[in-house]
Design an enzyme around this catalytic site. Structure first.
Site, PDB file in Angstrom:
ATOM      1  N   TYR A   1      -2.306   3.180  14.448  1.00 52.86           N
ATOM      2  CA  TYR A   1      -3.687   3.607  13.780  1.00 52.86           C
ATOM      3  C   TYR A   1      -4.466   2.605  14.600  1.00 52.86           C
ATOM      4  O   TYR A   1      -5.714   2.751  14.419  1.00 52.86           O
ATOM      5  CB  TYR A   1      -3.480   3.724  12.443  1.00 52.86           C
TER       6      TYR A   1
ATOM      7  N   ALA B   1      -3.822   3.548   1.265  1.00 54.95           N
ATOM      8  CA  ALA B   1      -4.758   3.576   2.361  1.00 54.95           C
ATOM      9  C   ALA B   1      -5.969   4.309   2.141  1.00 54.95           C
ATOM     10  O   ALA B   1      -5.733   5.492   1.544  1.00 54.95           O
ATOM     11  CB  ALA B   1      -3.914   4.123   3.598  1.00 54.95           C
TER      12      ALA B   1
ATOM     13  N   GLY C   1      11.995  -2.773   3.415  1.00 56.92           N
ATOM     14  CA  GLY C   1      13.417  -2.611   3.300  1.00 56.92           C
ATOM     15  C   GLY C   1      14.141  -3.931   2.186  1.00 56.92           C
ATOM     16  O   GLY C   1      15.371  -4.039   2.000  1.00 56.92           O
TER      17      GLY C   1
ATOM     18  N   GLY D   1      -3.336  -1.406  10.392  1.00 52.32           N
ATOM     19  CA  GLY D   1      -3.165  -1.398  11.919  1.00 52.32           C
ATOM     20  C   GLY D   1      -1.761  -1.033  12.390  1.00 52.32           C
ATOM     21  O   GLY D   1      -1.223  -1.038  13.484  1.00 52.32           O
TER      22      GLY D   1
ATOM     23  N   GLY E   1       7.413  -1.591  -1.697  1.00 52.76           N
ATOM     24  CA  GLY E   1       6.865  -0.303  -1.889  1.00 52.76           C
ATOM     25  C   GLY E   1       7.478   0.553  -2.780  1.00 52.76           C
ATOM     26  O   GLY E   1       7.027   0.596  -4.099  1.00 52.76           O
ATOM     27  N   ARG E   2       8.674   1.134  -2.447  1.00 54.30           N
ATOM     28  CA  ARG E   2       9.378   2.139  -3.382  1.00 54.30           C
ATOM     29  C   ARG E   2       9.665   1.427  -4.641  1.00 54.30           C
ATOM     30  O   ARG E   2       9.686   1.901  -5.873  1.00 54.30           O
ATOM     31  CB  ARG E   2      10.498   2.752  -2.667  1.00 54.30           C
TER      32      ARG E   2
ATOM     33  N   PRO F   1       0.775  -1.432   0.113  1.00 60.90           N
ATOM     34  CA  PRO F   1      -0.043   0.018   0.109  1.00 60.90           C
ATOM     35  C   PRO F   1       0.824   1.381  -0.159  1.00 60.90           C
ATOM     36  O   PRO F   1       1.870   1.496   0.829  1.00 60.90           O
ATOM     37  CB  PRO F   1      -0.727  -0.168   1.440  1.00 60.90           C
ATOM     38  N   LEU F   2       0.912   2.147  -0.984  1.00 61.88           N
ATOM     39  CA  LEU F   2       1.475   3.299  -1.040  1.00 61.88           C
ATOM     40  C   LEU F   2       0.612   4.610  -1.147  1.00 61.88           C
ATOM     41  O   LEU F   2      -0.100   4.531  -2.259  1.00 61.88           O
ATOM     42  CB  LEU F   2       2.315   3.219  -2.289  1.00 61.88           C
TER      43      LEU F   2
END
Length: 349
Positions: A175, A58, A279, A171, A300-301, A25-26
């Site tokens: 959050y 999100a 990572g 979560g 992600g990235r 999720p990004l």
């Protein structure tokens, strides 16, 4: 030729995946006015492959509190609480399904994090690893909890109605779990709200359509024994609700970007699919899957900058560098910049 662990097939519940490289999720802040835009269909479908698994950015389960809708941090975050969101998400999901991929919607409740209280600032971690100074979250009160739980339930139903294959409850990053002090009888109380959300969503759409994203409730890797105990308790209780997968983020150690490999106790406590995040490169992901440390690895990235990431892993091809300046929102630039304009391998060879 020895198989590449990340590119081996995997059965996640009813979903047959062709590889284990997951789009994490990004948050991209390009859903203007909180409504997903047509360019999202391009972005997600670019990263979809037959049998691939994608998790959306999100997505808010309710509107922001009165007077905060124009916050620069949250204005262009997508929602899933209203019919206009369901209608806007539907073509995005259709575009991903047309590529043969599985698509889950990450559900998010921000509470009062958007409120700036300088005297109560705590560091949080964004998806790209940078620290952001955000206000300490206000606890959900006993009176408010049923309403927030119902927001998650309704959002999950809306996501499924929009065509998503399932939902992931966010979560991580504080959050989800109450930040009260754990006492001799406090562990279950601290986790009560989180587990009420899990239970409500499982009852609404089924545990087989639900994942939960968690961390160890610390961004430093040096959390207390209490924080570790809370995280482990939540993970173990997910089994009671038949949750499909547990998606956990590795803690960062002293700001260094490397895989800390601290998730094994959580992996062992959870009965379903386990996704590791944080990572990872190709070698680290291969090792995690090959050694049984994780079933799937979320990127992600690397996935942001390489829409054909599984293919590049397969060929051990060079990776595009990401442009941090365009991670969040398009600003005054073309919407495609830093979003849908990263080159595919066949365009650079």
């Amino acid at each position: 030729m020895k198989p590449i662990p990340l590119l081996t097939p995997y059965k996640m519940g009813e979903f047959q995946l062709s590889h284990r490289v997951v789009l994490a999720p990004l948050s991209r802040l390009r859903s203007y006015g909180g409504v997903p835009q047509p360019h999202a269909a391009v972005y997600y479908s670019q990263r979809a492959t037959p049998g691939g698994f994608l998790i959306s950015e999100a997505t808010l389960v309710s509107g922001l509190p009165q007077g905060r809708q124009e916050s620069s941090s949250f204005r262009d975050v997508p929602g899933i609480w209203a019919q206009e969101h369901v209608d806007a998400w539907r073509p995005v999901v259709d575009a991903v399904h047309a590529k043969g991929a599985v698509f889950f919607c990450q559900l998010w409740h921000v509470g009062d994090r958007v409120v700036v209280r300088p005297q109560q600032v705590s560091p949080q971690m964004s998806f790209d690893g940078r620290r952001e100074e955000l206000s300490s979250p206000r606890r959900v009160t006993a009176e408010e909890a049923p309403r927030v739980v119902d927001w998650f339930r309704r959002a999950a139903r809306n996501a499924v109605d929009a065509g998503f294959d399932g939902v992931e409850i966010l979560g991580a990053n504080g959050y989800f779990v109450d930040d009260g002090h754990v006492g001799s009888a406090g562990l279950e109380s601290r986790c009560r709200f989180a587990l009420e959300v899990v239970d409500a969503v499982a009852r609404e759409v089924g545990g087989h359509r639900m994942g939960v994203c968690l961390d160890q409730f610390t961004t430093t890797g040096t959390g207390t024994g209490e924080e570790h105990a809370v995280a482990l308790h939540v993970v173990s209780r997910l089994n009671d609700h038949g949750v499909l997968y547990c998606h956990m983020i590795e803690p960062r150690i002293e700001g260094r970007r490397h895989v800390s490999r601290q998730l094994l106790p959580f992996r062992e406590a959870f009965d379903g699919t386990f996704i590791a995040n944080g990572g990872y490169g190709r070698e680290e992901g291969d090792a995690a899957v090959g050694e049984g440390y994780a079933d799937l690895v979320a990127y992600g990235r690397l996935f942001l900058a390489n829409p054909d990431l599984p293919r590049r892993f397969e060929l051990a091809a060079p990776l595009n560098d990401c442009n941090r300046a365009t991670f969040y929102g398009a600003g005054d630039t073309d919407t495609a910049v830093g979003y849908t304009d990263y080159p595919f391998l066949d365009r650079v060879m």
